[in-house]
Every structure is written in structure tokens, then in C-alpha cells.
Write a protein that holds these residues in place. Structure first.
Motif, PDB file in Angstrom:
ATOM      1  N   SER A 121     -10.015   6.021   0.520  1.00 31.78           N
ATOM      2  CA  SER A 121     -10.600   5.181  -0.243  1.00 31.78           C
ATOM      3  C   SER A 121     -12.082   5.308  -0.377  1.00 31.78           C
ATOM      4  O   SER A 121     -12.445   5.321  -1.510  1.00 31.78           O
ATOM      5  CB  SER A 121     -10.203   3.676   0.217  1.00 31.78           C
ATOM      6  N   THR A 125     -12.650   8.103  -2.513  1.00 33.64           N
ATOM      7  CA  THR A 125     -12.225   7.740  -3.937  1.00 33.64           C
ATOM      8  C   THR A 125     -13.371   6.931  -4.665  1.00 33.64           C
ATOM      9  O   THR A 125     -13.859   6.983  -5.930  1.00 33.64           O
ATOM     10  CB  THR A 125     -10.817   7.132  -4.331  1.00 33.64           C
ATOM     11  N   LEU A 126     -13.797   5.992  -3.932  1.00 36.17           N
ATOM     12  CA  LEU A 126     -14.800   5.072  -4.124  1.00 36.17           C
ATOM     13  C   LEU A 126     -16.137   5.839  -4.588  1.00 36.17           C
ATOM     14  O   LEU A 126     -17.008   5.578  -5.503  1.00 36.17           O
ATOM     15  CB  LEU A 126     -15.240   4.075  -3.390  1.00 36.17           C
ATOM     16  N   VAL A 178      -6.019   6.309   5.085  1.00 34.43           N
ATOM     17  CA  VAL A 178      -5.980   5.533   3.800  1.00 34.43           C
ATOM     18  C   VAL A 178      -7.370   5.100   3.534  1.00 34.43           C
ATOM     19  O   VAL A 178      -8.015   5.070   2.423  1.00 34.43           O
ATOM     20  CB  VAL A 178      -4.897   4.501   3.602  1.00 34.43           C
ATOM     21  N   ILE A 203       0.923  -1.053   0.093  1.00 32.37           N
ATOM     22  CA  ILE A 203       0.009  -0.082   0.016  1.00 32.37           C
ATOM     23  C   ILE A 203       0.851   1.040  -0.033  1.00 32.37           C
ATOM     24  O   ILE A 203       0.653   2.245  -0.874  1.00 32.37           O
ATOM     25  CB  ILE A 203      -0.858  -0.173   1.231  1.00 32.37           C
ATOM     26  N   LYS A 241     -10.489  -0.390  -7.910  1.00 33.66           N
ATOM     27  CA  LYS A 241      -9.382  -0.980  -7.073  1.00 33.66           C
ATOM     28  C   LYS A 241      -9.270  -0.455  -5.970  1.00 33.66           C
ATOM     29  O   LYS A 241      -8.443  -1.053  -5.127  1.00 33.66           O
ATOM     30  CB  LYS A 241      -8.238  -0.914  -7.993  1.00 33.66           C
ATOM     31  N   ASP A 242      -9.630   0.712  -5.383  1.00 34.04           N
ATOM     32  CA  ASP A 242      -9.646   1.357  -4.267  1.00 34.04           C
ATOM     33  C   ASP A 242     -10.368   0.302  -3.244  1.00 34.04           C
ATOM     34  O   ASP A 242     -10.053   0.489  -2.042  1.00 34.04           O
ATOM     35  CB  ASP A 242      -9.977   2.589  -4.183  1.00 34.04           C
ATOM     36  N   MET A 288      -7.519  -1.409  -1.816  1.00 33.18           N
ATOM     37  CA  MET A 288      -6.644  -0.539  -1.035  1.00 33.18           C
ATOM     38  C   MET A 288      -7.522  -0.310   0.597  1.00 33.18           C
ATOM     39  O   MET A 288      -6.761  -0.399   1.758  1.00 33.18           O
ATOM     40  CB  MET A 288      -6.497   0.881  -1.552  1.00 33.18           C
ATOM     41  N   MET A 289      -8.522  -0.290   0.551  1.00 34.42           N
ATOM     42  CA  MET A 289      -9.288  -0.098   1.814  1.00 34.42           C
ATOM     43  C   MET A 289      -9.352  -1.218   2.365  1.00 34.42           C
ATOM     44  O   MET A 289      -8.989  -1.093   3.781  1.00 34.42           O
ATOM     45  CB  MET A 289     -10.918   0.578   1.296  1.00 34.42           C
TER      46      MET A 289
END
Length: 194
Positions: A133, A136-137, A129, A31, A170-171, A174-175
Motif C-alpha cells: 500500500s 501504491t500510494l 500488504v 482485503i 483508496k489504498d 487497504m493499508m
């Protein structure tokens, strides 16, 4: 036959089970690499311009731009350098916002890596983060460029992700990875403070 397979598989599974701490470290490092690398790229025009549709269409972030509704004619392809479009992006605060965002991403990546020395910093980084995320989502809802456009093909719109949409979705990984790191940092913090 299953007994032979089981006796072969058992040592492999035991080895893998013993590597769970390493897997958490590798997740945190992965990450951090993504955040630092992408954050570092935010100083380049193509990367700054690439996020314009997301920021401009976000009710939470569009205020960072001077002209969020006017971006479409000024979009450049990766590698393009049209001076008039660059001038517009400069006036729009496209690059300035990207520098700030890049700095935040690099700092978050470093915070994750600092977990080894201070789990509280790692925990804060992982929590941020997760928040990043979620933001971002949210672009999946606010930015219609995430779905294949109706250009004649009968297959378009939701749930068909465009290139931008595939980048955003794709986040979720990440989340989830950040949540994994957050839980591990909390465990380490509690062990150190006992």
C-alpha cells in the motif's frame, strides 16, 4: 427522552461491541477478496496495460519495463485490442510484469486468509500488504496522471484526483485494514505462543 433513547441504544451498542472479533475477520476477508480478485485480473491485457503509467513513472519499479518512457502512444482503452500496441506491450514486459504482480497479490490474499490456521502467516501477509500500500500510494507523487489534467477547465491539478488517482488513494483504506489485521494477528500469535 434521552433515557428512553439510551435504554434502546444500549443493547445495540453491547451487541456491536461483542462483534469486534467478527469485524476483524470480515476486514481480513474483504482485503483478501480484493487482492485475489484484482490479482487474478492481472492476467488480462487491459489490467496489465492499465497499470503501465504507475509502473513506468515509479523510480522503484520502472526497471521492470524495457521501455518505461515510451508507453504513452501504446496505451489502449479498456476493451481495445490493437495488435501493434499489444506487440509493443509484450516487448515492454508489460504483461510479464503484470503476471508476477498478480501472483504476488493472490499470494498476499491467501496469506491473510491463512491467519485462521497460522497467525504468523497472517501477520506476514498483513505486513506485506502495508508495504504494498505504501508503494501504491507513492504513485500519487510519481504519476501525474493521478490529477485532473489541464485541458481547459480551470479546475485541474492537485488536489483534484483523476480516475487513476481515485483508484490509488483508496489504498489508504487497504493499508489501515491491513494494519488492523496485523495487530490482530500479533495478538493471536502471542496467545498461541504463551
Amino acid at each position: 427522552m434521552s433515557g428512553q433513547f439510551s435504554s434502546f441504544l444500549r443493547p445495540i451498542l453491547q451487541t456491536l461491541a461483542g462483534l469486534s472479533t467478527l469485524s476483524i475477520r470480515l476486514t481480513r476477508i474483504a482485503i483478501a477478496i480484493v487482492l485475489i480478485w484484482i490479482g487474478g485480473l492481472k492476467v488480462y491485457n487491459y489490467e496489465a496495460e492499465g497499470i503501465v503509467p504507475f509502473v513506468a513513472n515509479s523510480p522503484v519499479m520502472s526497471f521492470f519495463y524495457a521501455h518505461p518512457t515510451e508507453y504513452k502512444p501504446y496505451m489502449q482503452k479498456e476493451g481495445e485490442a490493437n495488435p501493434d500496441k499489444i506487440k509493443w506491450h509484450t516487448a515492454n514486459n508489460t504483461y510479464l510484469f503484470s503476471y508476477g504482480l498478480g501472483t504476488v497479490l493472490v499470494v498476499l490474499g491467501l496469506m491473510l486468509l491463512l491467519n485462521t490456521y497460522n497467525p504468523a502467516i497472517g501477520m506476514a501477509g498483513a505486513a506485506m500488504v502495508i508495504i504494498m500500500s505504501v508503494v501504491t500510494l507513492s504513485f500519487l507523487i510519481t504519476t501525474k496522471d493521478n490529477w485532473v489534467p489541464d485541458l481547459g477547465d480551470p479546475n485541474h491539478g492537485f488536489p483534484l484526483l483523476s480516475g487513476r488517482g481515485r483508484l490509488v488513494v483508496k489504498d489508504i483504506i487497504m493499508m489501515a485494514g491491513a494494519f488492523f489485521a496485523l495487530c490482530d494477528s500479533a495478538r493471536q500469535y502471542l496467545l498461541k505462543t504463551q
